[in-house]
Scaffold this motif. Structure first.
Motif, PDB file in Angstrom:
ATOM      1  N   VAL A 183       0.820  -1.198   0.000  1.00  0.00           N
ATOM      2  CA  VAL A 183       0.000   0.000   0.000  1.00  0.00           C
ATOM      3  C   VAL A 183       0.860   1.257   0.000  1.00  0.00           C
ATOM      4  CG1 VAL A 183      -1.707   1.303   1.311  1.00  0.00           C
ATOM      5  CG2 VAL A 183      -1.912  -1.172   1.116  1.00  0.00           C
ATOM      6  N   LYS A 184       1.906   1.273   0.811  1.00  0.00           N
ATOM      7  CA  LYS A 184       2.742   2.463   0.922  1.00  0.00           C
ATOM      8  C   LYS A 184       3.414   2.782  -0.404  1.00  0.00           C
ATOM      9  CE  LYS A 184       6.616   4.396   3.520  1.00  0.00           C
ATOM     10  NZ  LYS A 184       7.520   4.221   4.670  1.00  0.00           N
ATOM     11  N   GLN A 185       3.982   1.738  -1.036  1.00  0.00           N
ATOM     12  CA  GLN A 185       4.662   1.966  -2.298  1.00  0.00           C
ATOM     13  C   GLN A 185       3.686   2.398  -3.387  1.00  0.00           C
ATOM     14  OE1 GLN A 185       5.016  -0.506  -0.277  1.00  0.00           O
ATOM     15  NE2 GLN A 185       7.163  -1.047   0.036  1.00  0.00           N
ATOM     16  N   ASP A 248      -9.762  -5.040   4.841  1.00  0.00           N
ATOM     17  CA  ASP A 248      -9.620  -5.051   3.391  1.00  0.00           C
ATOM     18  C   ASP A 248      -8.449  -4.160   2.977  1.00  0.00           C
ATOM     19  OD1 ASP A 248     -11.827  -6.669   3.361  1.00  0.00           O
ATOM     20  OD2 ASP A 248     -13.223  -5.112   2.691  1.00  0.00           O
ATOM     21  N   SER A 249      -8.026  -4.290   1.728  1.00  0.00           N
ATOM     22  CA  SER A 249      -6.871  -3.514   1.264  1.00  0.00           C
ATOM     23  C   SER A 249      -6.982  -3.283  -0.236  1.00  0.00           C
ATOM     24  CB  SER A 249      -5.564  -4.244   1.602  1.00  0.00           C
ATOM     25  OG  SER A 249      -5.520  -5.519   0.971  1.00  0.00           O
ATOM     26  N   ARG A 250      -5.897  -2.819  -0.840  1.00  0.00           N
ATOM     27  CA  ARG A 250      -5.838  -2.595  -2.284  1.00  0.00           C
ATOM     28  C   ARG A 250      -4.570  -3.242  -2.828  1.00  0.00           C
ATOM     29  NH1 ARG A 250      -9.857   1.139  -2.922  1.00  0.00           N
ATOM     30  NH2 ARG A 250     -10.123   2.655  -1.239  1.00  0.00           N
ATOM     31  N   GLY A 255      -3.350  -4.438 -10.435  1.00  0.00           N
ATOM     32  CA  GLY A 255      -4.565  -4.022 -11.127  1.00  0.00           C
ATOM     33  C   GLY A 255      -5.842  -4.301 -10.363  1.00  0.00           C
ATOM     34  N   VAL A 256      -5.736  -4.469  -9.045  1.00  0.00           N
ATOM     35  CA  VAL A 256      -6.914  -4.745  -8.209  1.00  0.00           C
ATOM     36  C   VAL A 256      -7.167  -3.536  -7.309  1.00  0.00           C
ATOM     37  CG1 VAL A 256      -7.972  -6.293  -6.532  1.00  0.00           C
ATOM     38  CG2 VAL A 256      -6.349  -7.200  -8.216  1.00  0.00           C
ATOM     39  N   PRO A 257      -8.194  -2.735  -7.611  1.00  0.00           N
ATOM     40  CA  PRO A 257      -8.428  -1.533  -6.806  1.00  0.00           C
ATOM     41  C   PRO A 257      -8.911  -1.829  -5.389  1.00  0.00           C
ATOM     42  CG  PRO A 257     -10.167  -1.815  -8.421  1.00  0.00           C
ATOM     43  CD  PRO A 257      -9.129  -2.833  -8.756  1.00  0.00           C
ATOM     44  N   TYR A 258      -9.552  -2.991  -5.203  1.00  0.00           N
ATOM     45  CA  TYR A 258     -10.083  -3.304  -3.861  1.00  0.00           C
ATOM     46  C   TYR A 258      -9.977  -4.799  -3.607  1.00  0.00           C
ATOM     47  CZ  TYR A 258     -12.923  -2.807   0.337  1.00  0.00           C
ATOM     48  OH  TYR A 258     -13.341  -2.785   1.638  1.00  0.00           O
ATOM     49  N   VAL A 259      -9.269  -5.161  -2.528  1.00  0.00           N
ATOM     50  CA  VAL A 259      -9.138  -6.565  -2.126  1.00  0.00           C
ATOM     51  C   VAL A 259     -10.179  -6.838  -1.040  1.00  0.00           C
ATOM     52  CG1 VAL A 259      -7.621  -8.333  -1.174  1.00  0.00           C
ATOM     53  CG2 VAL A 259      -6.673  -6.538  -2.651  1.00  0.00           C
ATOM     54  N   ASN A 260     -11.228  -7.548  -1.416  1.00  0.00           N
ATOM     55  CA  ASN A 260     -12.359  -7.797  -0.524  1.00  0.00           C
ATOM     56  C   ASN A 260     -12.051  -8.984   0.391  1.00  0.00           C
ATOM     57  OD1 ASN A 260     -14.880  -7.793   0.662  1.00  0.00           O
ATOM     58  ND2 ASN A 260     -15.890  -8.804  -1.061  1.00  0.00           N
ATOM     59  N   SER A 307     -11.863  -1.636  10.057  1.00  0.00           N
ATOM     60  CA  SER A 307     -11.725  -3.079   9.898  1.00  0.00           C
ATOM     61  C   SER A 307     -13.086  -3.702  10.147  1.00  0.00           C
ATOM     62  CB  SER A 307     -10.686  -3.641  10.878  1.00  0.00           C
ATOM     63  OG  SER A 307      -9.390  -3.170  10.574  1.00  0.00           O
ATOM     64  N   TYR A 308     -13.162  -5.005   9.946  1.00  0.00           N
ATOM     65  CA  TYR A 308     -14.401  -5.741  10.161  1.00  0.00           C
ATOM     66  C   TYR A 308     -14.194  -6.784  11.271  1.00  0.00           C
ATOM     67  CZ  TYR A 308     -15.753  -3.878   5.594  1.00  0.00           C
ATOM     68  OH  TYR A 308     -16.046  -3.044   4.545  1.00  0.00           O
ATOM     69  N   LEU A 309     -15.169  -6.880  12.136  1.00  0.00           N
ATOM     70  CA  LEU A 309     -15.230  -7.994  13.068  1.00  0.00           C
ATOM     71  C   LEU A 309     -16.289  -8.943  12.533  1.00  0.00           C
ATOM     72  CD1 LEU A 309     -13.744  -5.842  14.799  1.00  0.00           C
ATOM     73  CD2 LEU A 309     -14.892  -6.813  16.794  1.00  0.00           C
ATOM     74  N   VAL A 310     -15.822  -9.976  11.837  1.00  0.00           N
ATOM     75  CA  VAL A 310     -16.723 -10.957  11.247  1.00  0.00           C
ATOM     76  C   VAL A 310     -17.073 -11.990  12.337  1.00  0.00           C
ATOM     77  CG1 VAL A 310     -16.958 -12.770   9.511  1.00  0.00           C
ATOM     78  CG2 VAL A 310     -15.794 -10.625   8.947  1.00  0.00           C
ATOM     79  N   VAL A 311     -18.335 -12.043  12.684  1.00  0.00           N
ATOM     80  CA  VAL A 311     -18.789 -12.939  13.754  1.00  0.00           C
ATOM     81  C   VAL A 311     -19.439 -14.170  13.127  1.00  0.00           C
ATOM     82  CG1 VAL A 311     -20.199 -13.159  15.834  1.00  0.00           C
ATOM     83  CG2 VAL A 311     -19.199 -10.930  15.233  1.00  0.00           C
ATOM     84  N   LEU A 312     -18.810 -15.303  13.319  1.00  0.00           N
ATOM     85  CA  LEU A 312     -19.307 -16.575  12.829  1.00  0.00           C
ATOM     86  C   LEU A 312     -19.832 -17.400  14.007  1.00  0.00           C
ATOM     87  CD1 LEU A 312     -16.236 -17.456  10.587  1.00  0.00           C
ATOM     88  CD2 LEU A 312     -18.331 -16.305   9.850  1.00  0.00           C
TER      89      LEU A 312
END
Length: 315
Positions: A183-185, A248-250, A255-260, A307-312
């Motif tokens: 991300v920084k680069q 999530d990130s980028r 070539g991926v604008p959003y990493v889901n 961030s997300y707290l995914v509760v399973l």
């Protein structure tokens, strides 16, 4: 002959021990109840999940939450630990005192520290020897630390040694440093001069170990996390909750604008047998400096300040 209440008892609520302001009123005096308790039935329903009061239960149910982020020296050494306040809220919500909490990516032991504080039994798995030692050394200094276990090794393998249905909850955040270090680069500080806030560094690689998820590409990372989730399903008790802290990130260079990440993880967790129960937003905007992402091109990006707290839940 029935024992008469003392003067102190006469002015103390028999239900909550609050001041009764003199029991002004014959019916309240007879029942020895304060104003808040008078007219309310005592809740005798069993508390199967946790030890929270009704008010605490309601406050814990916010879908967007901020957590105080006071990092200890060992958390700064790690670089990507979630706040102890975050862990406290989850452990208090999804377990009772004496419950067993599993963290397959224990890091420097934040989850175990909280378990020691709250009277739970924590089991932490950590591949990085330095982090595991930090966790153990710190636990040795605190009451309740002897009730916590630090298991060294690859979570995928160590989980196989734990008995079926032996844990009441899972709380963890997988190491995904490799997904964030680009991300920084890519663009995050290109326009640093437009922000008056001090920039923060991305997490460093946790180790050089090939089994470290933080050193894997996205595909291998997701496969490894899926394996850990599948094995943890066996270890958790029926109906137990699993809270995964994910960001999530980028990946602009690819070539991926959003990493889901959280969405991909949810699909895989459901595939191995978990039920998606809730998603809580962890608002981190107070800790993230705003930068001009893509400025002044046609590419406008949001600052990912959460961030997300995914509760399973195990069915």
């Amino acid at each position: 002959m029935a024992k008469q209440p003392t003067r102190k008892e006469m002015f103390t609520c028999s239900r909550c021990a609050a001041d009764t302001d003199g029991f002004k009123g014959t019916k309240r005096m007879g029942e020895r109840l304060c104003r808040d308790c008078f007219g309310k039935r005592e809740d005798r329903r069993p508390r199967d999940l946790n030890d929270l009061t009704g008010g605490e239960w309601a406050r814990a149910s916010r879908s967007v939450e901020k957590y105080p982020d006071i990092r200890s020296p060992k958390q700064r050494l790690h670089g990507a630990s979630f706040p102890a306040s975050l862990a406290e809220r989850q452990v208090e919500t999804y377990t009772k005192r004496g419950g067993v909490v599993l963290d397959p990516f224990a890091g420097v032991g934040t989850t175990l520290d909280v378990c020691a504080k709250l009277g739970r039994h924590g089991i932490g798995i950590e591949l990085n020897e330095a982090f595991a030692k930090e966790a153990e050394d710190d636990l040795a200094l605190h009451p309740g630390g002897s009730d916590q276990r630090v298991l060294r090794g690859d979570a995928k393998e160590v989980l196989k040694t734990l008995p079926d249905s032996s844990c009441d909850m899972l709380l963890t955040s997988p190491p995904y440093a490799d997904l964030l270090k680009g991300v920084k680069q890519a663009f995050a500080y290109k326009w640093k001069e437009h922000s008056r806030l001090a920039s923060i560094s991305n997490p460093r690689p946790y180790s050089e170990h090939s089994a470290d998820l933080g050193n894997m590409n996205f595909t291998d990372f997701m496969d490894a996390v899926t394996n850990v989730a599948a094995e943890s399903l066996r270890v958790l008790k029926s109906g137990a909750y699993a809270v995964w802290v994910l960001k999530d990130s980028r990946a602009l260079k690819e070539g991926v604008p959003y990493v889901n990440l959280h969405g991909e993880f949810i699909q895989r967790a459901q595939a191995v047998g978990f039920t998606l129960w809730d998603i809580r937003i962890y608002d981190q905007t107070q800790f993230r400096p705003l930068v001009c992402l893509g400025y002044p091109s046609k590419n406008f990006y949001l600052n990912l300040g959460h961030s997300y707290l995914v509760v399973l839940r195990r069915p």
